[in-house]
Structures are given as structure tokens and as C-alpha cells.
Design a protein around this motif. Structure first.
Motif, PDB file in Angstrom:
ATOM      1  N   PRO A 268       0.834  -1.211   0.000  1.00 48.85           N
ATOM      2  CA  PRO A 268       0.000   0.000   0.000  1.00 48.85           C
ATOM      3  C   PRO A 268       0.864   1.255   0.000  1.00 48.85           C
ATOM      4  O   PRO A 268       1.952   1.277   0.585  1.00 48.85           O
ATOM      5  N   THR A 271      -3.030   5.357   2.501  1.00 48.09           N
ATOM      6  CA  THR A 271      -3.922   4.708   3.473  1.00 48.09           C
ATOM      7  C   THR A 271      -4.804   5.739   4.164  1.00 48.09           C
ATOM      8  O   THR A 271      -5.007   5.704   5.377  1.00 48.09           O
ATOM      9  N   HIS A 278      -4.461  -0.363   1.366  1.00 41.25           N
ATOM     10  CA  HIS A 278      -4.369  -1.571   2.198  1.00 41.25           C
ATOM     11  C   HIS A 278      -5.730  -2.235   2.333  1.00 41.25           C
ATOM     12  O   HIS A 278      -5.866  -3.454   2.129  1.00 41.25           O
ATOM     13  N   GLN A 282      -6.653  -5.801   0.698  1.00 40.13           N
ATOM     14  CA  GLN A 282      -7.083  -6.821   1.662  1.00 40.13           C
ATOM     15  C   GLN A 282      -8.395  -7.443   1.217  1.00 40.13           C
ATOM     16  O   GLN A 282      -8.566  -8.676   1.274  1.00 40.13           O
ATOM     17  N   PRO A 300       0.217  -1.362   6.768  1.00 40.06           N
ATOM     18  CA  PRO A 300       0.141   0.056   6.416  1.00 40.06           C
ATOM     19  C   PRO A 300       0.915   0.965   7.362  1.00 40.06           C
ATOM     20  O   PRO A 300       0.838   2.192   7.238  1.00 40.06           O
TER      21      PRO A 300
END
Length: 412
Positions: A268, A271, A278, A282, A300
Motif C-alpha cells: 500500500p 492509506t 491496504h 485486503q 500500512p
């Protein structure tokens, strides 16, 4: 004494949760320290919350940097409690008259002692995120105080989708003291709308940020592949359908892991709560069936410099975020850019002389991405040699911005 040290205001940036925004700051301070004696820095950035602002202040590692949050809104409670103060009425007037300019009122007390104001952020002056009134208001405020204003290490435009606004921006940009354009596509576009006298071709300051190895050990096998996919890409790949893009991203990740038979790191680079790589990756990873033991989602928590170090360990890197690809290129890592704007195309063209390592969003098919990565793995040695030959010139170009700024200060 502090008065003997030049003060630079870095305004308009995003928070460090966007590693690219942090990388711009780190590279910029390196440039200015090279050309000015012991400079000081005030960063006035746009934060998503008070908590994010406080965290950035606490985690800042450079003692020469002081952070301020812009005055983005007026609290009704604060106005009622302080309605008797003339200062409150002045703020109400400013907010009502121009909300965008009001964002920068915290900067005004520091303008008198500033050597220059640098409008930083990379691609603020574009239509990628809407009409950039927040940043043109910053320009107007600084110029009204007769201070040096540099649009710093930026891509600008295009504004051709809105012809009347393009004409306005042509006039506006000609008033700016200096535009330090980070790639040649921007330089050519500005010239096409009549802006050239105040344009300085440079490279992105983030090319100069030094990587920092994280304190804890991160097990990375030799030959690993780095991927950076962002939720922002949904706008360009699926017309804004985030669910569809998440599904596509899952297929891309799975195909790259399967075809390369190598360890894949999902890295990432932004964020922020409203745009989180992230969280996005995910979710995509959760859609891939099986254990996926050769796919690692990177935490992150790492800074821009630490993230750059992680990226530097990859055999090949493919990324959407511009500054993630800059971290890879400046580390000598063969890099595939998912280029949804002129900035990626311009940076690649300046680096390599071509756009062979860019992919247009309409071509973002899992098989094509995997095949391109495999092709780059097969050419890894020659691409790395090419990068080694070019990076010093790019970094010199980034550093040269300090010389141009020094000249502007002397002339003004």
C-alpha cells in the motif's frame, strides 16, 4: 537565531498517510538544504481529521518541520462562544467570501518572514479530483501578499475538457512566480496554452528521498514481485464501479502469483480513510480462493522512506500510485506503471524515452498484466542497467529545482 535561517512554507499537500505526499516533503527538504543554509519549514497540509493531524505532528522525524492544519471550517459552537470578538467576525467574513482561501488563513502570519511559498502535492493542478479552486485560491492569497509562489515539482493539467476553465487557468498560471514541472508532458501542455516564461523543467522531488530499512525484519525472498493497486483506479478501469474493480484486482493478483510462481507483495502507498490501498487490496485478497501462502499484504504502518526500502527489494514492481512507481524507479527496480493520467506517461517518457513500461487502464487484463511482468523479469538485468544509467540524471534534474528557486528569490 531563527531569523537568520530561511523559512519556506510548503502548502497544499496531503497527509503522510499518502506516502507520496511525505516523499515530496522529504525530497523537497533535501533539495532546499542543498541550496540554502539551515532552512526551516512550515507544512500546511490538508488532513482528513484532527486525529490524523495530531498523529503526523507526533510522528514527524525532521526537527526543522512544523506542521499546521488549515482552517478548513468554522465551528458554530466556536463562533457562538466568541461572537463578541472582532477576530471571529473577520473569520466569518473570510469564510463566507471565499471558503477555499479561508483554508490558508493560518499561513498569513508567517508569510512576512517566508522566503517563498511552495505549492506542493504533485497533481493538485489538474481535473483528476475536480476543479482545483482550493489550490488556485492558495496562489491568489500568496500573490496578493506579494510573496514568491512556486508550483513545486508538479504535473499540471490538462484542462481541455473545460475550455473556458482552460483559458482561466492559462491566465492564472502566467501570474505564478515559477512552475517547476516534473515531467515533459506538462511542459508541452503548458506551452500549448501559452504558459512558458515561468516554467522550469525539473524532476519530482520524491526521486531524492532516501530509503530507510524498517527496524523489524521483513522476510523477502530474492526475486519477489511487488504490486500496488488502489481503489482510485476504479474511476478509470470500471467507470467508478469499485466492487467490479475489486474483483478484477483479485484476478490480477492471483494470475501474477500463479504465472510468475514467485512471492508477491501487495504494497500500500496511500492509506487515507477515503482512499485506502491496504483496505482495498485486503478485500481483493479475500476474494482469491485457497491459502495464497505466496502472497503477502504489507502492513500500512510503514513510513514513505520505509515503504521505499520494501519496494527496493523487489525484482519487478507494478504500481498504480505515481509515487510508488517513483520509489521503484529511483531504487533501480524494473517498474510497470498503471498509467491513468499524463503524469505517469510523462515521467516514464522522461526516464526511458518511451512508454513501453506503461499500461493504459483499458488494457488492465489479468493475463496481460502477468505477461508484461514476466517479460520484464526476463529483461530484468538489462532494465536495471538502463535504470542505473538514467537515475543520476533524473536526480540531478530534481536537485536543480533548488537552483531555480534560488534564482527566483534573488530576482524578486
Amino acid at each position: 537565531m531563527d531569523d537568520d535561517r530561511p523559512l519556506f512554507i510548503l502548502a497544499g499537500n496531503g497527509p503522510y498517510a499518502n506516502r507520496g505526499c511525505e516523499a515530496i516533503v522529504r525530497g523537497t527538504t533535501k533539495i532546499l538544504r542543498e541550496h540554502f543554509k539551515d532552512p526551516r519549514f512550515i507544512c500546511i497540509s490538508h488532513f482528513r481529521s484532527e486525529g490524523q493531524y495530531q498523529e503526523q505532528c507526533l510522528r514527524e522525524t525532521d526537527r526543522a518541520i512544523v506542521h499546521f492544519a488549515p482552517s478548513s471550517t468554522l465551528s458554530k459552537k466556536g463562533v457562538i462562544q466568541n461572537i463578541w470578538k472582532p477576530e471571529t467576525w473577520r473569520k466569518v467574513f473570510q469564510y463566507s467570501f471565499n471558503r477555499d482561501a479561508f483554508n490558508y488563513t493560518n499561513m498569513i502570519p508567517h508569510l512576512g518572514g517566508a522566503s517563498a511559498v511552495l505549492s506542493v502535492g504533485g497533481d493538485n493542478y489538474s481535473l483528476d479530483y475536480g476543479v482545483p479552486t482550493l489550490f488556485t485560491s492558495l496562489d491568489d492569497l500568496v500573490l496578493a501578499h506579494e510573496k514568491i509562489l512556486a508550483i513545486w515539482g508538479a504535473s499540471v493539467g490538462p484542462f481541455s475538457a473545460l475550455p473556458d476553465y482552460e483559458l482561466y487557468m492559462s491566465n492564472h498560471l502566467q501570474k505564478v512566480t515559477g512552475i517547476f514541472a516534473r515531467e515533459s508532458v506538462t511542459v508541452e501542455y503548458l506551452e500549448s496554452i501559452g504558459v512558458s516564461r515561468n516554467v522550469y523543467p525539473v524532476a519530482d522531488p520524491a526521486f531524492l528521498m532516501d530509503p530507510v530499512k524498517p527496524e523489524e525484519e521483513i522476510p523477502i525472498e530474492a526475486g519477489a514481485i511487488g504490486l500496488n493497486l488502489s481503489p482510485l483506479m476504479a474511476k478509470f478501469v470500471t467507470g467508478g464501479d469499485l466492487e467490479q474493480w475489486t474483483t478484477m484486482a483479485a484476478v490480477i493478483i492471483a494470475e501474477v502469483a500463479k504465472k510468475t510462481e514467485r512471492e508477491v507483495f501487495l504494497i500500500p502507498h496511500v492509506t487515507n480513510p477515503d482512499s485506502n490501498d491496504h483496505t482495498f487490496m485486503q478485500k481483493a485478497l479475500s476474494l482469491i480462493p485457497g491459502k495464497n501462502e505466496n502472497i503477502t499484504l504489507v502492513s500500512p504502518r510503514y513510513t514513505a522512506a520505509e515503504t521505499k526500502w520494501i519496494i527496493s527489494q523487489m525484482a519487478v514492481f507494478a504500481g498504480a500510485r505515481t509515487h510508488a512507481t517513483i520509489a521503484a524507479l529511483s531504487s533501480g527496480v524494473p517498474t510497470l506503471s498503471f498509467a491513468y493520467s499524463i503524469k505517469a506517461q510523462g515521467i516514464n517518457r522522461d526516464f526511458f524515452g518511451h512508454n513501453a513500461y506503461c499500461m493504459d487502464p483499458k488494457d488492465l487484463d489479468a493475463k496481460i498484466v502477468a505477461d508484461r511482468i514476466i517479460s520484464m523479469l526476463n529483461q530484468e538485468t538489462s532494465i536495471r542497467m538502463d535504470l542505473r544509467e538514467r537515475i543520476q540524471g533524473i536526480q540531478r534534474s530534481a536537485m536543480h529545482a533548488g537552483k531555480g528557486l534560488k534564482q527566483l528569490i534573488r530576482e524578486n
